[in-house]
Design a protein around this motif. Structure first.
Motif, PDB file in Angstrom:
ATOM      1  N   HIS A 288       0.848  -1.182   0.000  1.00  0.00           N
ATOM      2  CA  HIS A 288       0.000   0.000   0.000  1.00  0.00           C
ATOM      3  C   HIS A 288       0.882   1.229   0.000  1.00  0.00           C
ATOM      4  CE1 HIS A 288      -3.461   2.482   1.849  1.00  0.00           C
ATOM      5  NE2 HIS A 288      -3.709   2.246   0.580  1.00  0.00           N
ATOM      6  N   THR A 289       0.636   2.153  -0.949  1.00  0.00           N
ATOM      7  CA  THR A 289       1.533   3.292  -1.149  1.00  0.00           C
ATOM      8  C   THR A 289       1.285   4.462  -0.204  1.00  0.00           C
ATOM      9  OG1 THR A 289       0.060   4.214  -2.834  1.00  0.00           O
ATOM     10  CG2 THR A 289       1.791   2.719  -3.581  1.00  0.00           C
ATOM     11  N   GLY A 290       0.283   4.372   0.637  1.00  0.00           N
ATOM     12  CA  GLY A 290      -0.001   5.473   1.560  1.00  0.00           C
ATOM     13  C   GLY A 290      -0.858   4.991   2.707  1.00  0.00           C
ATOM     14  N   ILE A 291      -1.658   5.900   3.256  1.00  0.00           N
ATOM     15  CA  ILE A 291      -2.618   5.522   4.293  1.00  0.00           C
ATOM     16  C   ILE A 291      -4.017   5.904   3.812  1.00  0.00           C
ATOM     17  CG2 ILE A 291      -0.988   5.780   6.179  1.00  0.00           C
ATOM     18  CD1 ILE A 291      -2.326   8.468   6.839  1.00  0.00           C
ATOM     19  N   ASP A 292      -5.027   5.195   4.303  1.00  0.00           N
ATOM     20  CA  ASP A 292      -6.421   5.486   3.967  1.00  0.00           C
ATOM     21  C   ASP A 292      -7.129   6.035   5.199  1.00  0.00           C
ATOM     22  OD1 ASP A 292      -6.104   4.629   1.386  1.00  0.00           O
ATOM     23  OD2 ASP A 292      -6.751   2.572   1.809  1.00  0.00           O
ATOM     24  N   MET A 293      -7.713   7.218   5.042  1.00  0.00           N
ATOM     25  CA  MET A 293      -8.396   7.898   6.136  1.00  0.00           C
ATOM     26  C   MET A 293      -9.888   7.954   5.795  1.00  0.00           C
ATOM     27  SD  MET A 293      -5.573  10.969   6.406  1.00  0.00           S
ATOM     28  CE  MET A 293      -6.267  11.744   7.876  1.00  0.00           C
ATOM     29  N   ALA A 294     -10.687   7.095   6.427  1.00  0.00           N
ATOM     30  CA  ALA A 294     -12.109   6.981   6.104  1.00  0.00           C
ATOM     31  C   ALA A 294     -12.941   8.002   6.864  1.00  0.00           C
ATOM     32  CB  ALA A 294     -12.605   5.571   6.423  1.00  0.00           C
ATOM     33  N   CYS A 295     -13.836   8.658   6.144  1.00  0.00           N
ATOM     34  CA  CYS A 295     -14.766   9.627   6.726  1.00  0.00           C
ATOM     35  C   CYS A 295     -15.851   9.914   5.703  1.00  0.00           C
ATOM     36  CB  CYS A 295     -14.045  10.912   7.144  1.00  0.00           C
ATOM     37  SG  CYS A 295     -13.042  11.640   5.858  1.00  0.00           S
ATOM     38  N   PRO A 296     -16.930  10.602   6.067  1.00  0.00           N
ATOM     39  CA  PRO A 296     -18.058  10.810   5.149  1.00  0.00           C
ATOM     40  C   PRO A 296     -17.702  11.611   3.901  1.00  0.00           C
ATOM     41  CG  PRO A 296     -18.724  11.208   7.418  1.00  0.00           C
ATOM     42  CD  PRO A 296     -17.242  11.073   7.430  1.00  0.00           C
ATOM     43  N   THR A 297     -18.422  11.327   2.833  1.00  0.00           N
ATOM     44  CA  THR A 297     -18.274  12.077   1.592  1.00  0.00           C
ATOM     45  C   THR A 297     -18.515  13.568   1.853  1.00  0.00           C
ATOM     46  OG1 THR A 297     -18.991  10.213   0.237  1.00  0.00           O
ATOM     47  CG2 THR A 297     -19.234  12.411  -0.730  1.00  0.00           C
ATOM     48  N   GLY A 298     -17.669  14.394   1.246  1.00  0.00           N
ATOM     49  CA  GLY A 298     -17.819  15.838   1.395  1.00  0.00           C
ATOM     50  C   GLY A 298     -16.963  16.442   2.492  1.00  0.00           C
ATOM     51  N   THR A 299     -16.263  15.595   3.275  1.00  0.00           N
ATOM     52  CA  THR A 299     -15.373  16.119   4.317  1.00  0.00           C
ATOM     53  C   THR A 299     -14.230  16.890   3.659  1.00  0.00           C
ATOM     54  OG1 THR A 299     -15.869  14.234   5.764  1.00  0.00           O
ATOM     55  CG2 THR A 299     -13.882  15.498   6.254  1.00  0.00           C
ATOM     56  N   PRO A 300     -13.907  18.091   4.132  1.00  0.00           N
ATOM     57  CA  PRO A 300     -12.832  18.891   3.517  1.00  0.00           C
ATOM     58  C   PRO A 300     -11.462  18.218   3.637  1.00  0.00           C
ATOM     59  CG  PRO A 300     -14.254  20.273   4.860  1.00  0.00           C
ATOM     60  CD  PRO A 300     -14.618  18.861   5.171  1.00  0.00           C
ATOM     61  N   ILE A 301     -10.685  18.324   2.565  1.00  0.00           N
ATOM     62  CA  ILE A 301      -9.301  17.844   2.529  1.00  0.00           C
ATOM     63  C   ILE A 301      -8.397  19.066   2.421  1.00  0.00           C
ATOM     64  CG2 ILE A 301      -7.600  16.463   1.274  1.00  0.00           C
ATOM     65  CD1 ILE A 301      -9.988  14.877   0.114  1.00  0.00           C
ATOM     66  N   ARG A 302      -7.351  19.113   3.251  1.00  0.00           N
ATOM     67  CA  ARG A 302      -6.471  20.278   3.271  1.00  0.00           C
ATOM     68  C   ARG A 302      -5.026  19.860   2.982  1.00  0.00           C
ATOM     69  NH1 ARG A 302      -9.797  24.109   5.371  1.00  0.00           N
ATOM     70  NH2 ARG A 302     -11.516  23.356   6.675  1.00  0.00           N
ATOM     71  N   ALA A 303      -4.243  20.793   2.465  1.00  0.00           N
ATOM     72  CA  ALA A 303      -2.831  20.530   2.182  1.00  0.00           C
ATOM     73  C   ALA A 303      -2.110  20.211   3.480  1.00  0.00           C
ATOM     74  CB  ALA A 303      -2.197  21.728   1.499  1.00  0.00           C
ATOM     75  N   ALA A 304      -1.333  19.129   3.475  1.00  0.00           N
ATOM     76  CA  ALA A 304      -0.613  18.727   4.678  1.00  0.00           C
ATOM     77  C   ALA A 304       0.563  19.654   4.967  1.00  0.00           C
ATOM     78  CB  ALA A 304      -0.118  17.293   4.545  1.00  0.00           C
ATOM     79  N   MET A 305       0.998  20.378   3.932  1.00  0.00           N
ATOM     80  CA  MET A 305       2.095  21.324   4.083  1.00  0.00           C
ATOM     81  C   MET A 305       2.013  22.300   2.912  1.00  0.00           C
ATOM     82  SD  MET A 305       6.092  20.448   4.843  1.00  0.00           S
ATOM     83  CE  MET A 305       6.398  19.675   3.252  1.00  0.00           C
TER      84      MET A 305
END
Length: 387
Positions: A288-305
């Motif tokens: 697996h090339t990363g991690i999977d963070m499960a949460c409801p559709t439409g949750t905001p995603i922000r730049a990690a840096m």
């Protein structure tokens, strides 16, 4: 039951339910008087009325079934889909997508910045051309501490400037000039350059040369000599140069832009970690090339840096996804978005909204797939992320 009466002069003939005619003598048809009882016998139901009643019952049940089909079933299905949508399983990829995943990894590698001339190790030590760590002995550092002023030129980096002035650790320039983020370094900026590696420390109440000697693993004599002190008496607020001292790891990572924050601030759960795993359907070993963070559709995603968006588009594997280049060899990928809100070429700060959680591409439910690259190599995001 059908009743047919024939009234004659002296008798009445009645046809029973079996179709047999029976004669009832002496029964004469009489007019019902006004005083007669209102109901002498229950009125028989005709065949037409019976059919009408059955049709009404049929129509009623048909209406009930139609209501269930139109209202109840869709409502139940909607709730079921909503539950499934918001409770993702581990993400799986079918074997037909392996080629595309390899191509995507190659694309990520092309975005990576190969900064061989800006080589430092994880402790901030400047590396020589052969990869060895520069030390005071190899660069000829003297004991006297003096300062110069340098104007940053185009193409300079924190490590190339350090090497130019014989400094062996980049934390020296970062600490002396109070640089909060090395990516903000720009042409025309003036830096104070010490002649030896070390940090500037502001004396606090209760500090002594002995306590500072123990804390920074340097002798009292070296502190006295570096600061040209005639007495070991310290006063609160005094600034001392501590030769050979380095920034602690977290402060260095933060200044280097290597201290990532989680791209989702809402509630989420980790459904798949980085590294080896078994495919949840086939059981075949994969990585697996990363991690999977499960949460409801439409949750905001922000730049990690902070960084620059170098790709925003579609992949059959990651669906809607974004790649951000953070400099210093770091890139991050954000996959399976329901919507992308960032644009290619856009400069983003840490925590800038770049999209919304979704389940596009190869996905079993809404989640964010988060990947980190460092100099063309995959890195476990959990080793860099800080809340």
């Amino acid at each position: 039951m059908e009743i047919i009466s024939y009234v004659g002069a002296s008798n009445a003939v009645k046809k029973n339910s079996a179709g047999i005619h029976t004669t009832f003598p002496h029964i004469q048809k009489k007019k019902r008087s006004a005083s007669a009882a209102p109901f002498e016998f229950a009125r028989p139901v005709s065949k037409t009325e019976e059919q009408f009643t059955r049709a009404g019952i049929t129509q009623f049940f048909s209406a009930v079934v139609l209501f269930a089909v139109i209202v109840i079933v869709p409502y139940t299905v909607f709730n079921l889909l909503s539950y499934v949508e918001n409770h993702t399983l581990a993400v799986s990829m079918n074997t037909d997508a392996e080629y595309e995943l390899e191509a995507l990894n190659s694309a990520m590698s092309r975005f990576a910045m190969n900064e061989g001339s800006d080589a430092v190790d994880e402790n901030g030590n400047v590396l020589s051309e052969d990869g060895s760590v520069l030390t005071a002995a190899t660069v000829g550092i003297g004991e006297a501490v003096t300062f110069k002023t340098y104007t940053v030129r185009a193409g300079d980096s924190i490590s190339t400037i350090s090497r130019k002035f014989g400094l062996s650790n980049i934390s020296t320039l970062i600490a002396v000039n109070e640089i909060s983020n090395v990516r903000t370094l720009h042409a025309g900026q003036k830096l104070k350059i010490p002649s030896v590696d070390g940090l500037i420390y502001k004396v606090a109440a209760g500090d002594s040369l002995n306590s500072l000697s123990v804390k920074y693993h340097v002798s009292v004599e070296e502190i006295l000599d570096a600061n040209d002190l005639d007495s070991d008496t310290l006063s609160k607020g005094m600034e001392l140069f501590i030769p050979g001292a380095k920034l602690e790891a977290t402060s260095l990572k933060k200044a280097m832009g290597e201290l990532f924050v989680y791209p989702i601030t809402a509630a989420w759960r980790l459904t798949s970690r980085f590294g080896p795993r078994k495919d949840p359907f086939t059981g075949v070993a994969s990585s697996h090339t990363g991690i999977d963070m499960a949460c409801p559709t439409g949750t905001p995603i922000r730049a990690a840096m902070s960084g620059t968006v170098v790709y925003a588009g579609w992949s059959n594997i990651f669906g809607n996804y974004v790649i951000i280049d953070h400099g210093n060899g770091y890139q991050t990928l954000y996959g399976h978005m329901s919507k992308i809100t960032a644009k290619k070429g856009q400069r983003v700060d840490q925590s800038t909204r770049i999209g919304l959680v979704g389940s596009t591409g190869y996905s079993t439910g809404p989640h964010l797939h988060f990947t980190v690259y460092k100099n063309n190599k995959l890195v476990d995001p959990l080793s860099l992320l800080k809340r």
